[in-house]
Design a protein around this motif. Structure first.
Motif, PDB file in Angstrom:
ATOM      1  N   PHE A   1       0.701  -1.263  -0.075  1.00 36.29           N
ATOM      2  CA  PHE A   1       0.233   0.148  -0.084  1.00 36.29           C
ATOM      3  C   PHE A   1       0.945   1.186  -0.134  1.00 36.29           C
ATOM      4  O   PHE A   1       0.618   2.335  -0.793  1.00 36.29           O
ATOM      5  CB  PHE A   1      -1.011  -0.051   1.220  1.00 36.29           C
ATOM      6  CG  PHE A   1      -1.783  -0.881   1.038  1.00 36.29           C
ATOM      7  CD1 PHE A   1      -2.605  -1.559  -0.051  1.00 36.29           C
ATOM      8  CD2 PHE A   1      -2.553  -1.782   2.268  1.00 36.29           C
ATOM      9  CE1 PHE A   1      -3.501  -2.368  -0.279  1.00 36.29           C
ATOM     10  CE2 PHE A   1      -3.266  -2.789   2.282  1.00 36.29           C
ATOM     11  CZ  PHE A   1      -3.768  -3.099   0.850  1.00 36.29           C
ATOM     12  N   LEU A   2       1.944   1.132   0.848  1.00 32.60           N
ATOM     13  CA  LEU A   2       2.893   2.323   0.874  1.00 32.60           C
ATOM     14  C   LEU A   2       3.327   2.325  -0.632  1.00 32.60           C
ATOM     15  O   LEU A   2       3.511   3.954  -1.073  1.00 32.60           O
ATOM     16  CB  LEU A   2       4.032   2.343   1.837  1.00 32.60           C
ATOM     17  CG  LEU A   2       3.257   2.257   3.387  1.00 32.60           C
ATOM     18  CD1 LEU A   2       4.371   2.171   4.291  1.00 32.60           C
ATOM     19  CD2 LEU A   2       2.778   3.690   3.668  1.00 32.60           C
ATOM     20  N   GLU A   3       3.892   1.572  -1.241  1.00 29.80           N
ATOM     21  CA  GLU A   3       4.580   1.524  -2.700  1.00 29.80           C
ATOM     22  C   GLU A   3       3.381   2.139  -3.654  1.00 29.80           C
ATOM     23  O   GLU A   3       3.788   3.031  -4.392  1.00 29.80           O
ATOM     24  CB  GLU A   3       4.925   0.161  -2.901  1.00 29.80           C
ATOM     25  CG  GLU A   3       6.439  -0.206  -2.564  1.00 29.80           C
ATOM     26  CD  GLU A   3       6.717  -1.443  -3.322  1.00 29.80           C
ATOM     27  OE1 GLU A   3       7.912  -1.384  -3.515  1.00 29.80           O
ATOM     28  OE2 GLU A   3       5.859  -2.446  -3.619  1.00 29.80           O
ATOM     29  N   ALA A   4       2.381   1.675  -3.391  1.00 31.38           N
ATOM     30  CA  ALA A   4       1.181   2.178  -4.286  1.00 31.38           C
ATOM     31  C   ALA A   4       0.967   3.740  -4.341  1.00 31.38           C
ATOM     32  O   ALA A   4       0.740   4.571  -5.175  1.00 31.38           O
ATOM     33  CB  ALA A   4      -0.018   1.545  -3.938  1.00 31.38           C
ATOM     34  N   GLU A   5       0.897   4.129  -2.849  1.00 33.57           N
ATOM     35  CA  GLU A   5       0.776   5.764  -2.583  1.00 33.57           C
ATOM     36  C   GLU A   5       2.130   6.177  -3.085  1.00 33.57           C
ATOM     37  O   GLU A   5       1.960   7.395  -3.637  1.00 33.57           O
ATOM     38  CB  GLU A   5       0.732   5.758  -1.042  1.00 33.57           C
ATOM     39  CG  GLU A   5       0.574   7.226  -0.645  1.00 33.57           C
ATOM     40  CD  GLU A   5       0.240   7.465   0.609  1.00 33.57           C
ATOM     41  OE1 GLU A   5      -0.068   8.785   0.911  1.00 33.57           O
ATOM     42  OE2 GLU A   5       0.317   6.748   1.548  1.00 33.57           O
ATOM     43  N   SER A   6       3.362   5.674  -3.172  1.00 32.04           N
ATOM     44  CA  SER A   6       4.470   6.475  -3.649  1.00 32.04           C
ATOM     45  C   SER A   6       4.521   6.422  -5.084  1.00 32.04           C
ATOM     46  O   SER A   6       5.026   7.510  -5.411  1.00 32.04           O
ATOM     47  CB  SER A   6       5.662   5.792  -2.840  1.00 32.04           C
ATOM     48  OG  SER A   6       5.958   4.502  -3.599  1.00 32.04           O
ATOM     49  N   PHE A   7       3.948   5.593  -5.963  1.00 32.26           N
ATOM     50  CA  PHE A   7       3.951   5.321  -7.146  1.00 32.26           C
ATOM     51  C   PHE A   7       2.748   6.478  -7.516  1.00 32.26           C
ATOM     52  O   PHE A   7       2.788   7.303  -8.441  1.00 32.26           O
ATOM     53  CB  PHE A   7       3.660   3.929  -7.736  1.00 32.26           C
ATOM     54  CG  PHE A   7       4.771   3.166  -7.429  1.00 32.26           C
ATOM     55  CD1 PHE A   7       6.046   3.655  -7.494  1.00 32.26           C
ATOM     56  CD2 PHE A   7       4.594   1.761  -7.087  1.00 32.26           C
ATOM     57  CE1 PHE A   7       7.063   2.668  -7.523  1.00 32.26           C
ATOM     58  CE2 PHE A   7       5.755   0.855  -7.035  1.00 32.26           C
ATOM     59  CZ  PHE A   7       6.707   1.424  -7.041  1.00 32.26           C
ATOM     60  N   ALA A   8       1.736   5.978  -7.200  1.00 34.90           N
ATOM     61  CA  ALA A   8       0.403   6.818  -7.670  1.00 34.90           C
ATOM     62  C   ALA A   8      -0.048   8.094  -7.157  1.00 34.90           C
ATOM     63  O   ALA A   8      -0.928   9.031  -7.703  1.00 34.90           O
ATOM     64  CB  ALA A   8      -0.879   5.840  -7.936  1.00 34.90           C
ATOM     65  N   GLY A   9       0.386   8.189  -5.839  1.00 35.20           N
ATOM     66  CA  GLY A   9       0.167   9.251  -5.073  1.00 35.20           C
ATOM     67  C   GLY A   9      -1.294   9.681  -5.049  1.00 35.20           C
ATOM     68  O   GLY A   9      -2.118   8.670  -4.407  1.00 35.20           O
ATOM     69  N   GLU A  10      -1.916  10.863  -5.180  1.00 35.01           N
ATOM     70  CA  GLU A  10      -3.286  11.063  -4.875  1.00 35.01           C
ATOM     71  C   GLU A  10      -4.231  10.306  -5.620  1.00 35.01           C
ATOM     72  O   GLU A  10      -5.320  10.193  -5.068  1.00 35.01           O
ATOM     73  CB  GLU A  10      -3.598  12.713  -5.317  1.00 35.01           C
ATOM     74  CG  GLU A  10      -2.940  13.895  -4.534  1.00 35.01           C
ATOM     75  CD  GLU A  10      -3.251  13.810  -3.141  1.00 35.01           C
ATOM     76  OE1 GLU A  10      -4.538  13.329  -2.925  1.00 35.01           O
ATOM     77  OE2 GLU A  10      -2.810  14.183  -2.247  1.00 35.01           O
ATOM     78  N   ALA A  11      -3.813   9.632  -6.666  1.00 33.67           N
ATOM     79  CA  ALA A  11      -4.841   9.002  -7.456  1.00 33.67           C
ATOM     80  C   ALA A  11      -5.297   7.398  -6.831  1.00 33.67           C
ATOM     81  O   ALA A  11      -6.335   7.088  -6.801  1.00 33.67           O
ATOM     82  CB  ALA A  11      -4.223   8.289  -8.754  1.00 33.67           C
ATOM     83  N   VAL A  12      -4.360   7.053  -5.811  1.00 31.99           N
ATOM     84  CA  VAL A  12      -4.747   5.816  -4.895  1.00 31.99           C
ATOM     85  C   VAL A  12      -4.570   6.177  -3.566  1.00 31.99           C
ATOM     86  O   VAL A  12      -4.995   5.263  -2.694  1.00 31.99           O
ATOM     87  CB  VAL A  12      -3.594   4.857  -5.353  1.00 31.99           C
ATOM     88  CG1 VAL A  12      -3.843   4.480  -6.716  1.00 31.99           C
ATOM     89  CG2 VAL A  12      -2.250   5.188  -5.123  1.00 31.99           C
ATOM     90  N   GLN A  13      -4.448   7.533  -3.079  1.00 27.95           N
ATOM     91  CA  GLN A  13      -4.209   7.614  -1.475  1.00 27.95           C
ATOM     92  C   GLN A  13      -5.447   7.388  -0.978  1.00 27.95           C
ATOM     93  O   GLN A  13      -5.545   6.797   0.255  1.00 27.95           O
ATOM     94  CB  GLN A  13      -3.871   9.116  -1.383  1.00 27.95           C
ATOM     95  CG  GLN A  13      -3.468   9.250  -0.111  1.00 27.95           C
ATOM     96  CD  GLN A  13      -2.748  10.632   0.165  1.00 27.95           C
ATOM     97  OE1 GLN A  13      -2.922  11.668  -0.582  1.00 27.95           O
ATOM     98  NE2 GLN A  13      -2.154  11.024   1.427  1.00 27.95           N
ATOM     99  N   SER A  14      -6.667   7.725  -1.593  1.00 30.97           N
ATOM    100  CA  SER A  14      -7.824   7.318  -0.596  1.00 30.97           C
ATOM    101  C   SER A  14      -8.018   5.930  -0.201  1.00 30.97           C
ATOM    102  O   SER A  14      -8.467   5.533   0.542  1.00 30.97           O
ATOM    103  CB  SER A  14      -9.180   7.938  -1.290  1.00 30.97           C
ATOM    104  OG  SER A  14      -9.196   9.306  -1.562  1.00 30.97           O
TER     105      SER A  14
END
Length: 938
Positions: free
Chosen positions: A824-837
């Motif tokens: 999840f942290l990687e996803a947030e680091s990659f996609a940022g705002e698009a996946v943060q929610s």
């Protein structure tokens, strides 16, 4: 020797001998022959002259003489007979004819009558004049050999009858007798007395003549007096040019004898210097040159040719403007020839030519002299030309050049005065050329060709052309080639039908082409081809030049025509091939010209014409490189014209016909293009895969094929290629490589299902994490993949039950949580705002589930009730922070509403918060959009 003629070489004076034709005196020409007329000057004797005392009767002298002779023979009276004899002698003397008694008869007759003379004289009974009687007696004594008695009678006549008409003749006879006896001083005195007395001009002339001889006979000391006497005589006889042309017939012997004696005296003294001294102080006379002439002839007769030539030179020097000077110089040539000295004769000719080589000097000569001048100049020109030829053959080039220059000089100066100027100038040009003076040679050749009426004028003009042509080198300068071209135009204008002209023009066409002046080259090539008499080789050369010029100017249609003409000629006349295979090379050029027309038409957008040209190339040179390229370009042209199917057909046939050609390797790419443009992506992809089989780097083609499968929706074929590439693909070397590989993984993830998807997502996430090249797209894909992996890990985490022993199961569960949390942290680091929610929600749920599972975990059975309570309290203490962490993350997600708006994952976080903190979050909510319009009325 010239005889009595005063001059046989002076056209201005009619020769004296010419007026004597038919006259008896013409047979008595005087000659100076010491061997016959005396061995010494003292032995020389004059010619005795006859005298006439009475005029002839009107009847025939022969008839009068016959009658007096008959009277003498038949009369018995001495007086009558003597008178008849006297008259008979007078008739003989006046007529000059041998009439009356013969010489022998006279001696007999005078012997008979001599006694009668004495008797009559003694008696004093003579009825006639006594002076005549004394005269006849003197004559009778002379005829009978009694010379002293004859002179005595004459002296009696002079003494007794000083006024008698017979005295002058008596004095003459007395002086003549003194001369005959060698008493020259007395003779001189007698002749001078006679001259000084009042006598007839005729007798005075004869006396002066004999006076000169009397002085001459007295020796060298008296020669000046003799010369003066003879010059006075000549002044009287030849006072002017008119008399010189027509001298008195009666004085011819005296005149010629005077010249002879003066020449003799001068030759024995100072030669020309003596003549100068004699003529000094006297006016120039019409006859002076004849003395020089006789003196020169005398030396020549004696074999003293050098002295004779010196006399001629002396006259020409002293009288340079005299009409006879040219004859004297010409006579020197004859003298040296007679002496056998060819070199000096040649020098004399050269002097003659040089003396009169100017226009004014030449025009001053009379016609025979001009002819002599021309003869000499031609002789010298021919001599030096022949000499130069011999010297050159002997290896003496420098000497030969000098001789040729001399020959040319004579030919050139002669040309201005000759009716054969063309021939002479032609020779002069040749000589100048041999002498190493091509510039002057050209001028001579031009004059012969264009300025003279010369039957070989064309040859002369051509010689000038050849000289200029020979001066060209392979790297000819423009100036030299321009000069040759000008000469060609001059020659062509004058001799347009000359068969050599075509070769010259063809050569000039080539030379101008090599120099880079293509307009000139084309003009000369055209001029060659328009000549009817041009030979095949000349036409061939002209067509070659034309073809090359048209090639350079881009006039490929005209170039094709020229090459076809050249090819036709070389096929008709095989000998025109300058080197083996030349006809094939021409075919190659012809094919290229057709090909260029195709290129030009293609560039102009006329595909139909271009393809037609390209296809014609094979008919000229099938199988050649240019024909193959033309086939290939025909297909390319069809491609550019968007005639896809026709282009595909051409390309396919080309690859079939020429599989081993390098161009065949380009067919596949072009077919791909045609297939794509004609909306046949699957065939394009198949073509790419076909090409990949032979390609050193097949995957670039396979990936392109995969892209075409992707476009066509052939997912299965596409994915097979994707998997094959990803299995062997090296690490990305740049951002494009990274994007490509991530795209392939993403497409596989999107289009496939099954256990391999996890590996693809893991690879996608791992590549993105390791890459230096990111893009929004790849980061989003990696973020989404990480979310999926995190969700899967979260599911695994949720399935792990916390059972006894709790430490072991809790450890497992903790690891699963960390794994999911990491994704999840990687996803947030990659996609940022698009996946943060979603990331915040899923992270929060991990903590909430762990807290819940921890509270619901199995209590160890060995614990008592108190221990159990204590154990549960401990679990609550452990679970509480986890629950707080979950609420924090959900709350953060809830807080994003203000900044990022509401979404499904925020909604789920709110639901979780309502479940965890119902007093605060479990309520009816209505989400409204904020509307700024009309906000002032709220």
């Amino acid at each position: 020797m010239r005889g009595l003629a005063i001059s046989r070489k002076f056209a201005g004076s009619v020769m004296i001998s010419a007026i004597l034709v038919g006259n008896a005196f013409a047979q008595e020409s005087f000659r100076v022959e010491l061997g016959q007329d005396g061995e010494t000057l003292g032995d020389m004797r004059p010619v005795f002259l006859k005298f006439e005392s009475r005029p002839l009767p009107a009847i025939s002298p022969e008839e009068v003489a016959r009658r007096y002779q008959k009277l003498f023979e038949h009369s018995d009276e001495p007086e009558v007979r003597i008178d008849a004899l006297n008259r008979l002698n007078n008739i003989r003397n006046q007529s000059g004819s041998d009439i009356g008694f013969s010489y022998e008869e006279q001696a007999v007759v005078y012997e008979e009558v001599l006694g009668s003379y004495e008797d009559i004289l003694a008696r004093g009974s003579f009825s006639g004049r006594l002076d005549e009687l004394l005269y006849q007696m003197a004559k009778a004594h002379a005829h009978t050999g009694q010379h002293e008695e004859s002179i005595q009678r004459l002296k009696q006549l002079v003494g007794l009858y000083p006024r008698s008409a017979l005295v002058p003749e008596a004095r003459f006879r007395i002086a003549e007798a003194a001369y005959a006896s060698g008493d020259y001083p007395s003779a001189e005195t007698g002749y001078r007395q006679l001259i000084d007395s009042n006598v007839s001009q005729e007798l005075s002339t004869k006396a002066r003549y004999m006076l000169g001889w009397s002085q001459f006979k007295q020796g060298a000391q008296a020669w000046p007096r003799a010369a003066d006497t003879f010059m006075t005589l000549l002044d009287q006889q030849l006072p002017d040019q008119a008399r010189l042309a027509n001298p008195p017939v009666s004085g011819l012997d005296m005149i010629e004898d005077s010249f002879r004696v003066m020449a003799l005296m001068a030759s024995r003294s100072g030669d020309a210097r003596t003549l100068v001294s004699w003529f000094s102080g006297r006016s120039d006379a019409a006859w002076h040159h004849l003395v020089y002439d006789r003196l020169a002839d005398l030396h020549a007769l004696e074999g003293h040719y050098a002295r004779a030539v010196a006399i001629n030179a002396a006259f020409a020097t002293r009288y340079p403007d005299h009409p006879a000077s040219a004859e004297f110089l010409a006579q020197s040539v004859a003298f040296w020839q007679k002496a056998g000295d060819g070199e000096r004769a040649r020098e004399a000719r050269a002097g003659y030519v040089a003396r009169y080589d100017s226009e004014s000097e030449y025009r001053a000569l009379d016609l025979p002299q001009q002819a002599t001048w021309r003869d000499y100049a031609r002789f010298l020109g021919d001599y030096y030309y022949a000499t130069a030829t011999e010297l050159y053959a002997a290896g003496r080039s420098a000497n030969a050049a000098d001789a040729w220059s001399n020959a040319a000089g004579y030919y050139e100066v002669l040309a201005d005065h000759s009716g054969s100027a063309g021939e002479l100038l032609h020779l002069a040009g040749d000589a100048r050329l041999q002498a190493g003076n091509p510039a002057q040679a050209i001028l001579n050749f031009r004059r012969a060709a264009y300025g003279a009426d010369y039957e070989r004028a064309a040859d002369a003009g051509w010689a000038a052309v050849r000289v200029l042509e020979s001066r060209l080198d392979p790297q000819a300068e423009r100036s030299a080639l321009t000069a040759l071209s000008e000469e060609e135009r001059r020659f062509g204008a004058a001799f347009s039908g000359d068969e050599r002209l075509a070769g010259l023009r063809a050569d000039l066409a080539n030379r101008w082409y090599e120099l880079g002046d293509y307009d000139q080259a084309l003009n000369y090539a055209r001029a060659t081809l328009t000549l009817e008499g041009a030979a095949p080789d000349q036409r061939y050369a002209a067509w070659l030049v034309t073809a090359r010029v048209r090639q350079r100017s881009g006039e490929f249609g005209l170039e094709e025509r020229a090459w076809r003409q050249a090819l036709t000629l070389v096929e008709q006349v095989p000998s025109l091939e300058g080197a083996p295979g030349e006809s094939e090379r021409i075919r190659g050029q012809l094919a290229t010209a057709i090909y260029r027309q195709g290129e030009k038409a293609a560039a102009n957008g006329d595909a139909t014409v271009a393809v037609a040209h390209f296809q014609r190339v094979s008919s000229v040179l099938p199988g050649s490189e240019v024909a193959i390229k033309a086939r290939f370009d025909a297909a390319n042209t069809l491609l550019k014209a968007a005639q896809w199917q026709t282009a595909i057909n051409e390309l396919t046939r080309f690859r079939t016909d020429f599989p081993d050609e390098p161009l065949a390797r380009e067919v596949s790419e072009k077919l791909v293009y045609a297939y794509r443009e004609s909306r046949q992506p699957l065939r394009a992809a198949d073509e790419l895969l076909r090409g990949a089989e032979q390609a050193p780097d097949p995957w670039s083609l396979k990936l392109r094929a995969a892209e075409l499968y992707h476009q066509a929706g052939a997912t299965q074929d596409r994915n097979a290629l994707y998997r094959g590439w990803l299995a062997i693909a090296p690490g990305p070397q740049n951002g494009a490589d990274h994007l490509q590989q991530q795209t392939l993984r993403q497409r596989l993830i999107e289009s496939e299902s099954g256990p391999d998807l996890g590996q693809l997502r893991q690879a996608l996430v791992a590549r993105e994490a390791d890459s230096r090249w990111h893009s929004d797209q790849t980061l989003l894909w990696a973020g989404e993949a990480a979310l999926v992996l995190g969700a899967e890990a979260a599911e695994s985490f949720a399935r792990i039950a916390l059972v006894h022993p709790l430490a072991t199961s809790l450890t497992r569960k903790q690891r699963a949580l960390e794994q999911a949390q990491g994704y999840f942290l990687e996803a947030e680091s990659f996609a940022g705002e698009a996946v943060q929610s979603e990331v915040l929600y899923r992270r929060a749920e991990l903590y909430r589930i762990l807290a819940k599972d921890l509270m619901a975990s199995e209590v160890p059975q060995e614990l008592n009730e108190l221990e159990t309570m204590q154990y549960q309290m401990l679990l609550e203490e452990e679970a509480y922070p986890l629950e707080e962490r979950a609420m924090e993350l959900h709350s953060r997600n809830h807080g994003r509403i203000a900044s990022h708006g509401f979404d499904a994952w925020i909604e789920r976080s709110l639901e979780a918060l309502a479940d965890m903190h119902p007093g605060r979050y479990d309520r009816e909510l209505r989400w409204m959009s904020w509307n700024m319009e009309g906000s002032d009325d709220v």
